[in-house]
Design a protein around this motif. Structure first.
Motif, mmCIF file in Angstrom:
data_model
loop_
_atom_site.group_PDB
_atom_site.id
_atom_site.type_symbol
_atom_site.label_atom_id
_atom_site.label_comp_id
_atom_site.label_asym_id
_atom_site.label_seq_id
_atom_site.Cartn_x
_atom_site.Cartn_y
_atom_site.Cartn_z
ATOM 1 N N PHE A 119 -10.530 7.051 3.913
ATOM 2 C CA PHE A 119 -10.673 7.721 2.622
ATOM 3 C C PHE A 119 -9.307 7.910 1.957
ATOM 4 O O PHE A 119 -8.359 8.396 2.576
ATOM 5 N N LEU A 120 -9.197 7.472 0.704
ATOM 6 C CA LEU A 120 -7.979 7.574 -0.108
ATOM 7 C C LEU A 120 -6.833 6.691 0.387
ATOM 8 O O LEU A 120 -5.692 6.855 -0.040
ATOM 9 N N LYS A 121 -7.134 5.745 1.259
ATOM 10 C CA LYS A 121 -6.089 4.854 1.758
ATOM 11 C C LYS A 121 -6.111 3.523 1.007
ATOM 12 O O LYS A 121 -7.175 2.991 0.689
ATOM 13 N N PHE A 122 -4.907 3.008 0.758
ATOM 14 C CA PHE A 122 -4.753 1.760 0.030
ATOM 15 C C PHE A 122 -3.758 0.856 0.748
ATOM 16 O O PHE A 122 -2.924 1.314 1.522
ATOM 17 N N ARG A 123 -3.855 -0.419 0.460
ATOM 18 C CA ARG A 123 -3.062 -1.448 1.118
ATOM 19 C C ARG A 123 -1.569 -1.281 0.809
ATOM 20 O O ARG A 123 -1.173 -1.036 -0.313
ATOM 21 N N THR A 124 -0.768 -1.398 1.842
ATOM 22 C CA THR A 124 0.683 -1.313 1.676
ATOM 23 C C THR A 124 1.175 -2.511 0.863
ATOM 24 O O THR A 124 1.011 -3.656 1.286
ATOM 25 N N PRO A 125 1.787 -2.293 -0.295
ATOM 26 C CA PRO A 125 2.294 -3.422 -1.073
ATOM 27 C C PRO A 125 3.576 -3.988 -0.465
ATOM 28 O O PRO A 125 4.342 -3.270 0.175
ATOM 29 N N SER A 126 3.792 -5.269 -0.657
ATOM 30 C CA SER A 126 5.064 -5.877 -0.273
ATOM 31 C C SER A 126 6.167 -5.341 -1.173
ATOM 32 O O SER A 126 5.931 -5.011 -2.336
ATOM 33 N N LEU A 127 7.371 -5.257 -0.638
ATOM 34 C CA LEU A 127 8.496 -4.761 -1.431
ATOM 35 C C LEU A 127 9.368 -5.870 -2.001
ATOM 36 O O LEU A 127 10.340 -5.593 -2.697
ATOM 37 N N ARG A 128 9.018 -7.104 -1.735
ATOM 38 C CA ARG A 128 9.763 -8.196 -2.354
ATOM 39 C C ARG A 128 9.448 -8.215 -3.859
ATOM 40 O O ARG A 128 8.296 -8.260 -4.263
ATOM 41 N N ASN A 129 10.488 -8.125 -4.671
ATOM 42 C CA ASN A 129 10.390 -8.046 -6.128
ATOM 43 C C ASN A 129 9.748 -6.756 -6.617
ATOM 44 O O ASN A 129 9.321 -6.665 -7.764
ATOM 45 N N VAL A 130 9.694 -5.736 -5.764
ATOM 46 C CA VAL A 130 9.092 -4.466 -6.174
ATOM 47 C C VAL A 130 9.873 -3.824 -7.319
ATOM 48 O O VAL A 130 9.313 -3.087 -8.133
ATOM 49 N N THR A 131 11.157 -4.108 -7.418
ATOM 50 C CA THR A 131 11.970 -3.530 -8.491
ATOM 51 C C THR A 131 11.603 -4.098 -9.863
ATOM 52 O O THR A 131 12.030 -3.559 -10.890
ATOM 53 N N LEU A 132 10.793 -5.151 -9.882
ATOM 54 C CA LEU A 132 10.455 -5.825 -11.137
ATOM 55 C C LEU A 132 9.045 -5.533 -11.620
ATOM 56 O O LEU A 132 8.666 -5.977 -12.713
ATOM 57 N N THR A 133 8.253 -4.794 -10.848
ATOM 58 C CA THR A 133 6.813 -4.752 -11.119
ATOM 59 C C THR A 133 6.255 -3.363 -11.391
ATOM 60 O O THR A 133 5.139 -3.040 -10.989
ATOM 61 N N ALA A 134 7.009 -2.508 -12.071
ATOM 62 C CA ALA A 134 6.490 -1.206 -12.481
ATOM 63 C C ALA A 134 5.351 -1.405 -13.497
ATOM 64 O O ALA A 134 5.315 -2.419 -14.195
ATOM 65 N N PRO A 135 4.407 -0.455 -13.595
ATOM 66 C CA PRO A 135 4.308 0.813 -12.862
ATOM 67 C C PRO A 135 3.744 0.606 -11.453
ATOM 68 O O PRO A 135 3.285 -0.489 -11.121
ATOM 69 N N TYR A 136 3.740 1.692 -10.665
ATOM 70 C CA TYR A 136 3.462 1.580 -9.245
ATOM 71 C C TYR A 136 2.211 2.338 -8.809
ATOM 72 O O TYR A 136 1.676 3.162 -9.529
ATOM 73 N N MET A 137 1.794 2.042 -7.603
ATOM 74 C CA MET A 137 0.628 2.592 -6.909
ATOM 75 C C MET A 137 -0.670 1.952 -7.435
ATOM 76 O O MET A 137 -0.685 1.286 -8.447
ATOM 77 N N HIS A 138 -1.744 2.173 -6.701
ATOM 78 C CA HIS A 138 -3.008 1.503 -7.003
ATOM 79 C C HIS A 138 -3.553 1.840 -8.380
ATOM 80 O O HIS A 138 -4.302 1.057 -8.968
#
Length: 441
Positions: A334-353
């Motif tokens: 419950f309320l759990k979501f898949r861990t996103p990869s951090l490669r290129n994470v600085t380029l893909t805002a906004p964040y979270m599911h």
């Protein structure tokens, strides 16, 4: 040998700085951290077909949306929106708005980098597509036992889901003309009341027919002839083509176009690039003090498991987004979501599911705050949430971000062979920078 080269290159550093570098080098060696695999960039016929399909609006019911509409190459395979707006929307990227009788999807658009990697065992925020090594059909998807045969990998299985998903590429209503409108309307009326998986297969057949016509090759349009040629070049040993061939081509394009092969981090691991003091300090915080790698692990910086950091959001029907629980029915999810990869994470805002966090600074901080007291689901939230016991300091956040920027690879917006000049249908190509502006073919 790479580790030795790295170590030697820092022997002249001042001891106060050498500690972070030396700690990182020893941690890399002890934990056998290696660069991401860097396979040849093979632009074969299957890639060419997949590229056309990725930008092709014929994959949507009303020919108004492509995969690239939400996964914009020049927006780093995302769309800059909190929640995606698929079929029926207008404009692109942060300016995209829902059209008549449409509304945003329930979740944020995930980036497409490195999804072919063998570390990826599931896809989507809730893992609705996952590898099933024990089962007879290899992949668990919303298509259930009706999943087409011949899918090459999980990414191919994933590629079919947006096509059959209402509000992504599939619309609730047909707004076509002529015979196609009559066929589409009849299809919707005939199948919407039957088993959803069977209806989805019928819809995939409709899209496939639109692309290449019937197998008897009679009365083909010029567009169908072009796509039939592309399919034949991609699969020279086949005469009849299925939805699996479409999906496999889409997967081939994505795995080649959106691989991060050339990050500073990977070069550092190979011994061909140095790491700054701040980046090394950030790496030590990441791997050492805060152990971010407990979840953001492996070469893709994700365990591809499911966790909660205390974000409670609601869907467009006002119900709570239960995350992985909606797939498994297990309360522990419950309320759990898949861990996103951090490669290129600085380029893909906004964040979270739910796209509720605008900046990377805020996203890092959320890991240290947990569930909101004022939330109606606080008691349930605290039972599943992951939370650090200490609060990160502002200067540490900046150092962590410096390390995360070390994981960037922007080759997808530089390479000329990612965005095509045109597609067989002649429909417009969705990207923030038109292909004609930076490519001549």
């Amino acid at each position: 040998m790479a580790v030795v080269v790295i170590a030697i290159s820092y022997t002249s550093k001042a001891s106060s700085k050498l500690d972070d570098h030396q700690w990182l080098i020893e941690f890399i060696e002890k934990n056998e951290i290696v660069p991401i695999r860097n396979e040849p960039k093979l632009l074969d016929a299957q890639y060419e077909l997949g590229q056309a399909l990725f930008f092709e609006k014929l994959l949507s019911t009303n020919k108004d949306t492509a995969c690239s509409t939400c996964h914009l190459v020049n927006s780093h395979t995302s769309d800059s929106l909190r929640k995606a707006i698929g079929a029926g929307g207008h404009n692109l990227g942060a300016l995209r708005i829902a059209g008549k009788d449409t509304e945003p999807l329930d979740r944020n658009t995930q980036a497409l980098f490195n999804l072919d990697n063998n570390e990826v065992k599931n896809l989507f925020w809730d893992g609705r597509v996952e590898v099933d090594l024990q089962g007879p059909i290899k992949f668990l998807t919303p298509l259930g036992k009706h999943i087409p045969l011949g899918l090459e990998n999980a990414l191919a299985a994933q590629s079919l889901i947006p096509i059959i998903s209402n509000s992504e590429l599939k619309s609730h209503t047909c707004y076509l003309v002529g015979r196609e409108q009559n066929y589409c309307k009849k299809l919707y009326e005939s199948f919407e009341s039957v088993n959803e998986s069977i209806w989805n297969l019928a819809y995939l057949s409709f899209i496939q027919h639109r692309l290449i016509g019937h197998s008897d090759n009679k009365d083909l349009s010029s567009i169908q002839k072009k796509y039939r040629k592309l399919f034949k070049l991609a699969y020279p040993n086949k005469s009849n083509f299925t939805a699996s061939d479409l999906a496999n081509a889409l997967a081939r394009y994505q795995e080649i176009a959106f691989a991060t092969r050339d990050t500073p981090w990977d070069k550092f691991l190979k011994g061909s690039e140095s790491i700054s003091d701040t980046e090394a300090e950030g790496a030590r915080l990441f791997y050492g003090k805060y152990r971010c790698n407990n979840c953001h692990s492996n070469t893709l910086f994700s365990d591809f498991d499911f966790h909660s950091i205390g974000i409670v959001s609601h869907k467009k029907d006002k119900s709570i987004d239960k995350g992985r629980f909606e797939i498994t029915g297990n309360l522990k999810d419950f309320l759990k979501f898949r861990t996103p990869s951090l490669r290129n994470v600085t380029l893909t805002a906004p964040y979270m599911h739910d796209g509720s966090i605008e900046s990377l600074e805020q996203a890092i901080g959320k890991h240290f705050t947990g569930c909101a007291l004022e939330n109606d689901y606080y008691e349930v939230c605290i039972e599943t949430v992951f939370k650090y016991k200490e609060i990160i300091q502002p200067n540490e956040v900046l150092k962590l971000i410096a390390f995360l920027k070390f994981l960037e690879d922007k080759s997808h917006i530089i390479d000329d062979d990612i965005v095509p000049f045109t597609v067989p249908s002649g429909l417009g190509i969705d990207d923030l920078i038109p292909a004609s502006a930076n490519k001549i073919k």
